[in-house]
Design a protein around this motif. Structure first.
Motif, PDB file in Angstrom:
ATOM      1  N   GLN A   1       0.840  -1.087  -0.077  1.00 49.10           N
ATOM      2  CA  GLN A   1       0.113  -0.047   0.022  1.00 49.10           C
ATOM      3  C   GLN A   1       0.817   1.061   0.045  1.00 49.10           C
ATOM      4  OE1 GLN A   1      -2.961  -1.901   3.203  1.00 49.10           O
ATOM      5  NE2 GLN A   1      -4.027  -0.239   2.132  1.00 49.10           N
ATOM      6  N   VAL A   2       1.987   1.250   0.827  1.00 53.20           N
ATOM      7  CA  VAL A   2       2.773   2.355   0.892  1.00 53.20           C
ATOM      8  C   VAL A   2       3.529   2.639  -0.636  1.00 53.20           C
ATOM      9  CG1 VAL A   2       5.040   3.310   1.617  1.00 53.20           C
ATOM     10  CG2 VAL A   2       3.351   2.272   3.270  1.00 53.20           C
ATOM     11  N   GLU A   3       3.828   1.714  -1.271  1.00 55.22           N
ATOM     12  CA  GLU A   3       4.418   1.708  -2.737  1.00 55.22           C
ATOM     13  C   GLU A   3       3.381   2.127  -3.398  1.00 55.22           C
ATOM     14  OE1 GLU A   3       7.696   1.731  -3.454  1.00 55.22           O
ATOM     15  OE2 GLU A   3       8.287   0.994  -1.477  1.00 55.22           O
ATOM     16  N   ALA A   4       2.387   1.493  -3.399  1.00 55.22           N
ATOM     17  CA  ALA A   4       1.074   2.021  -4.407  1.00 55.22           C
ATOM     18  C   ALA A   4       0.909   3.524  -4.374  1.00 55.22           C
ATOM     19  CB  ALA A   4       0.012   1.301  -4.250  1.00 55.22           C
ATOM     20  N   PHE A   5       1.023   4.035  -3.127  1.00 56.30           N
ATOM     21  CA  PHE A   5       0.645   5.433  -2.894  1.00 56.30           C
ATOM     22  C   PHE A   5       1.969   6.344  -3.260  1.00 56.30           C
ATOM     23  CE2 PHE A   5       1.272   9.287  -0.345  1.00 56.30           C
ATOM     24  CZ  PHE A   5      -0.015   9.848   0.208  1.00 56.30           C
TER      25      PHE A   5
ATOM     26  N   GLN B   1       3.666   5.597  -5.771  1.00 57.99           N
ATOM     27  CA  GLN B   1       3.414   5.445  -7.422  1.00 57.99           C
ATOM     28  C   GLN B   1       2.460   6.431  -7.728  1.00 57.99           C
ATOM     29  OE1 GLN B   1       5.516   3.580  -8.883  1.00 57.99           O
ATOM     30  NE2 GLN B   1       4.519   3.655 -11.187  1.00 57.99           N
ATOM     31  N   SER B   2       1.566   6.552  -7.009  1.00 58.26           N
ATOM     32  CA  SER B   2       0.281   7.454  -7.617  1.00 58.26           C
ATOM     33  C   SER B   2       0.364   9.064  -6.982  1.00 58.26           C
ATOM     34  CB  SER B   2      -0.951   6.885  -7.088  1.00 58.26           C
ATOM     35  OG  SER B   2      -1.189   6.872  -5.542  1.00 58.26           O
ATOM     36  N   HIS B   3       1.183   9.084  -5.977  1.00 58.44           N
ATOM     37  CA  HIS B   3       1.418  10.468  -5.585  1.00 58.44           C
ATOM     38  C   HIS B   3       2.686  10.927  -5.679  1.00 58.44           C
ATOM     39  CE1 HIS B   3      -2.133   9.040  -3.448  1.00 58.44           C
ATOM     40  NE2 HIS B   3      -2.615  10.307  -3.321  1.00 58.44           N
ATOM     41  N   GLY B   4       3.617  10.418  -5.979  1.00 56.32           N
ATOM     42  CA  GLY B   4       5.167  10.798  -6.136  1.00 56.32           C
ATOM     43  C   GLY B   4       5.685  11.162  -5.039  1.00 56.32           C
ATOM     44  N   ARG B   5       5.285  10.499  -3.630  1.00 53.50           N
ATOM     45  CA  ARG B   5       5.941  10.706  -2.357  1.00 53.50           C
ATOM     46  C   ARG B   5       5.422   9.745  -1.476  1.00 53.50           C
ATOM     47  NH1 ARG B   5       2.371  12.530   1.463  1.00 53.50           N
ATOM     48  NH2 ARG B   5       0.313  13.243   0.598  1.00 53.50           N
ATOM     49  N   LEU B   6       6.089   9.572  -0.443  1.00 55.62           N
ATOM     50  CA  LEU B   6       5.866   8.783   0.709  1.00 55.62           C
ATOM     51  C   LEU B   6       4.664   9.271   1.544  1.00 55.62           C
ATOM     52  CD1 LEU B   6       9.323   7.267   1.706  1.00 55.62           C
ATOM     53  CD2 LEU B   6       7.376   6.195   0.420  1.00 55.62           C
ATOM     54  N   PRO B   7       3.833   8.368   2.023  1.00 55.94           N
ATOM     55  CA  PRO B   7       2.794   8.770   3.054  1.00 55.94           C
ATOM     56  C   PRO B   7       3.474   9.390   4.330  1.00 55.94           C
ATOM     57  CG  PRO B   7       2.599   6.388   2.865  1.00 55.94           C
ATOM     58  CD  PRO B   7       3.828   7.015   1.826  1.00 55.94           C
ATOM     59  N   GLU B   8       2.916  10.047   5.186  1.00 56.28           N
ATOM     60  CA  GLU B   8       3.487  10.529   6.491  1.00 56.28           C
ATOM     61  C   GLU B   8       3.292   9.533   7.371  1.00 56.28           C
ATOM     62  OE1 GLU B   8       5.674  13.154   6.932  1.00 56.28           O
ATOM     63  OE2 GLU B   8       5.741  13.654   4.895  1.00 56.28           O
ATOM     64  N   THR B   9       1.975   9.082   7.234  1.00 55.66           N
ATOM     65  CA  THR B   9       1.473   7.993   8.156  1.00 55.66           C
ATOM     66  C   THR B   9       0.391   7.144   7.543  1.00 55.66           C
ATOM     67  OG1 THR B   9      -0.772   9.168   8.588  1.00 55.66           O
ATOM     68  CG2 THR B   9       0.971   9.904  10.128  1.00 55.66           C
ATOM     69  N   LEU B  10       0.287   5.952   8.008  1.00 55.28           N
ATOM     70  CA  LEU B  10      -0.666   5.009   7.390  1.00 55.28           C
ATOM     71  C   LEU B  10      -1.939   5.273   7.098  1.00 55.28           C
ATOM     72  CD1 LEU B  10       0.577   1.640   9.286  1.00 55.28           C
ATOM     73  CD2 LEU B  10       1.047   2.337   6.973  1.00 55.28           C
ATOM     74  N   GLU B  11      -2.359   6.186   7.938  1.00 50.60           N
ATOM     75  CA  GLU B  11      -3.812   6.540   7.733  1.00 50.60           C
ATOM     76  C   GLU B  11      -3.802   7.248   6.309  1.00 50.60           C
ATOM     77  OE1 GLU B  11      -4.325   9.482  10.772  1.00 50.60           O
ATOM     78  OE2 GLU B  11      -4.883   7.897  12.312  1.00 50.60           O
TER      79      GLU B  11
ATOM     80  N   GLU C   1      12.792   6.946   1.963  1.00 56.09           N
ATOM     81  CA  GLU C   1      13.003   5.593   2.510  1.00 56.09           C
ATOM     82  C   GLU C   1      12.042   5.483   3.860  1.00 56.09           C
ATOM     83  OE1 GLU C   1      17.045   5.761   3.540  1.00 56.09           O
ATOM     84  OE2 GLU C   1      17.514   5.301   1.455  1.00 56.09           O
ATOM     85  N   TYR C   2      11.531   4.236   4.108  1.00 59.19           N
ATOM     86  CA  TYR C   2      10.738   4.015   5.375  1.00 59.19           C
ATOM     87  C   TYR C   2      11.058   2.535   5.810  1.00 59.19           C
ATOM     88  CZ  TYR C   2       8.281   1.157   1.813  1.00 59.19           C
ATOM     89  OH  TYR C   2       7.830   0.306   1.007  1.00 59.19           O
ATOM     90  N   VAL C   3      10.735   2.632   7.030  1.00 63.74           N
ATOM     91  CA  VAL C   3      10.657   1.073   7.879  1.00 63.74           C
ATOM     92  C   VAL C   3       9.333   0.686   8.211  1.00 63.74           C
ATOM     93  CG1 VAL C   3      12.881   1.593   8.336  1.00 63.74           C
ATOM     94  CG2 VAL C   3      11.432   2.078   9.970  1.00 63.74           C
ATOM     95  N   VAL C   4       9.206  -0.723   7.845  1.00 69.89           N
ATOM     96  CA  VAL C   4       7.934  -1.332   8.643  1.00 69.89           C
ATOM     97  C   VAL C   4       8.506  -2.246   9.622  1.00 69.89           C
ATOM     98  CG1 VAL C   4       5.819  -2.531   8.064  1.00 69.89           C
ATOM     99  CG2 VAL C   4       6.720  -0.669   6.500  1.00 69.89           C
ATOM    100  N   TRP C   5       7.848  -2.428  10.875  1.00 71.51           N
ATOM    101  CA  TRP C   5       8.419  -3.387  11.821  1.00 71.51           C
ATOM    102  C   TRP C   5       7.175  -3.629  12.571  1.00 71.51           C
ATOM    103  CZ3 TRP C   5       8.428   1.794  12.703  1.00 71.51           C
ATOM    104  CH2 TRP C   5       8.036   2.222  13.739  1.00 71.51           C
ATOM    105  N   PHE C   6       7.593  -4.867  13.308  1.00 66.57           N
ATOM    106  CA  PHE C   6       6.668  -5.521  14.335  1.00 66.57           C
ATOM    107  C   PHE C   6       7.505  -6.134  15.566  1.00 66.57           C
ATOM    108  CE2 PHE C   6       7.084  -8.769  11.237  1.00 66.57           C
ATOM    109  CZ  PHE C   6       7.458 -10.005  11.873  1.00 66.57           C
ATOM    110  N   GLY C   7       7.155  -6.158  16.648  1.00 69.14           N
ATOM    111  CA  GLY C   7       7.829  -6.683  17.661  1.00 69.14           C
ATOM    112  C   GLY C   7       7.959  -8.229  17.814  1.00 69.14           C
TER     113      GLY C   7
ATOM    114  N   ASP D   1      13.202  -2.798   5.462  1.00 64.26           N
ATOM    115  CA  ASP D   1      13.985  -1.139   5.328  1.00 64.26           C
ATOM    116  C   ASP D   1      13.657  -1.283   3.723  1.00 64.26           C
ATOM    117  OD1 ASP D   1      15.872   0.629   4.618  1.00 64.26           O
ATOM    118  OD2 ASP D   1      17.150  -0.094   5.942  1.00 64.26           O
ATOM    119  N   SER D   2      12.930  -0.126   3.543  1.00 60.36           N
ATOM    120  CA  SER D   2      12.901   0.345   1.944  1.00 60.36           C
ATOM    121  C   SER D   2      13.986   0.289   1.326  1.00 60.36           C
ATOM    122  CB  SER D   2      11.767   1.352   1.801  1.00 60.36           C
ATOM    123  OG  SER D   2      12.387   2.553   2.116  1.00 60.36           O
ATOM    124  N   SER D   3      15.206   0.781   1.759  1.00 62.20           N
ATOM    125  CA  SER D   3      16.421   1.129   1.164  1.00 62.20           C
ATOM    126  C   SER D   3      17.014  -0.194   0.440  1.00 62.20           C
ATOM    127  CB  SER D   3      17.396   1.892   1.749  1.00 62.20           C
ATOM    128  OG  SER D   3      17.737   1.167   2.815  1.00 62.20           O
ATOM    129  N   THR D   4      16.749  -1.390   1.400  1.00 62.36           N
ATOM    130  CA  THR D   4      17.436  -2.562   1.064  1.00 62.36           C
ATOM    131  C   THR D   4      16.339  -3.538   0.550  1.00 62.36           C
ATOM    132  OG1 THR D   4      16.951  -3.613   3.311  1.00 62.36           O
ATOM    133  CG2 THR D   4      19.168  -2.635   2.841  1.00 62.36           C
TER     134      THR D   4
END
Length: 108
Positions: free
Chosen positions: A49-53, A55-65, A85-91, A101-104
């Motif tokens: 969903q972040v990558e689709a955002f 692609q369509s907006h030309g920028r990363l979202p600030e939040t998941l909302e 770049e961004y990170v997605v994580w869980f404990g 890590d989106s950079s890798t």
């Protein structure tokens, strides 16, 4: 004939003990992919969903909302680290986490 039957029973017992030991070792090691497959699936959905955002907006979202995720008690988190770049994580446990890590483009 009796020796053949007791030999089969011995092999079956050995096989059962081996299976129990392998199962116990698996649960003691707690492989992340096995015990957190649901979190990985959620994380991969967030990444898509972040990558689709992007692609369509030309920028990363600030939040998941911004991508339509409004879970009040998330188990998987997102953070924009810079404009590209961004990170997605869980404990996993106290002090341990699994992170994408989106950079890798890899989960570490």
């Amino acid at each position: 004939m009796k020796a053949l039957g007791s030999r089969r029973i011995g092999i079956l017992i050995l096989l059962a003990v081996t299976i129990c030991l392998v199962a116990a070792a698996t649960f003691l090691r707690q492989p992340t992919w096995l015990f957190h497959w649901s979190d990985f699936r959620t994380g991969n959905r967030i990444i898509a969903q972040v990558e689709a955002f992007r692609q369509s907006h030309g920028r990363l979202p600030e939040t998941l909302e911004e991508v339509g995720i409004t879970d009040p008690n998330p188990r998987v988190f997102y953070r924009k680290t810079n404009d590209h770049e961004y990170v997605v994580w869980f404990g996993i446990s106290v002090g341990e986490s699994e992170a994408y890590d989106s950079s890798t483009t890899k989960w570490d």
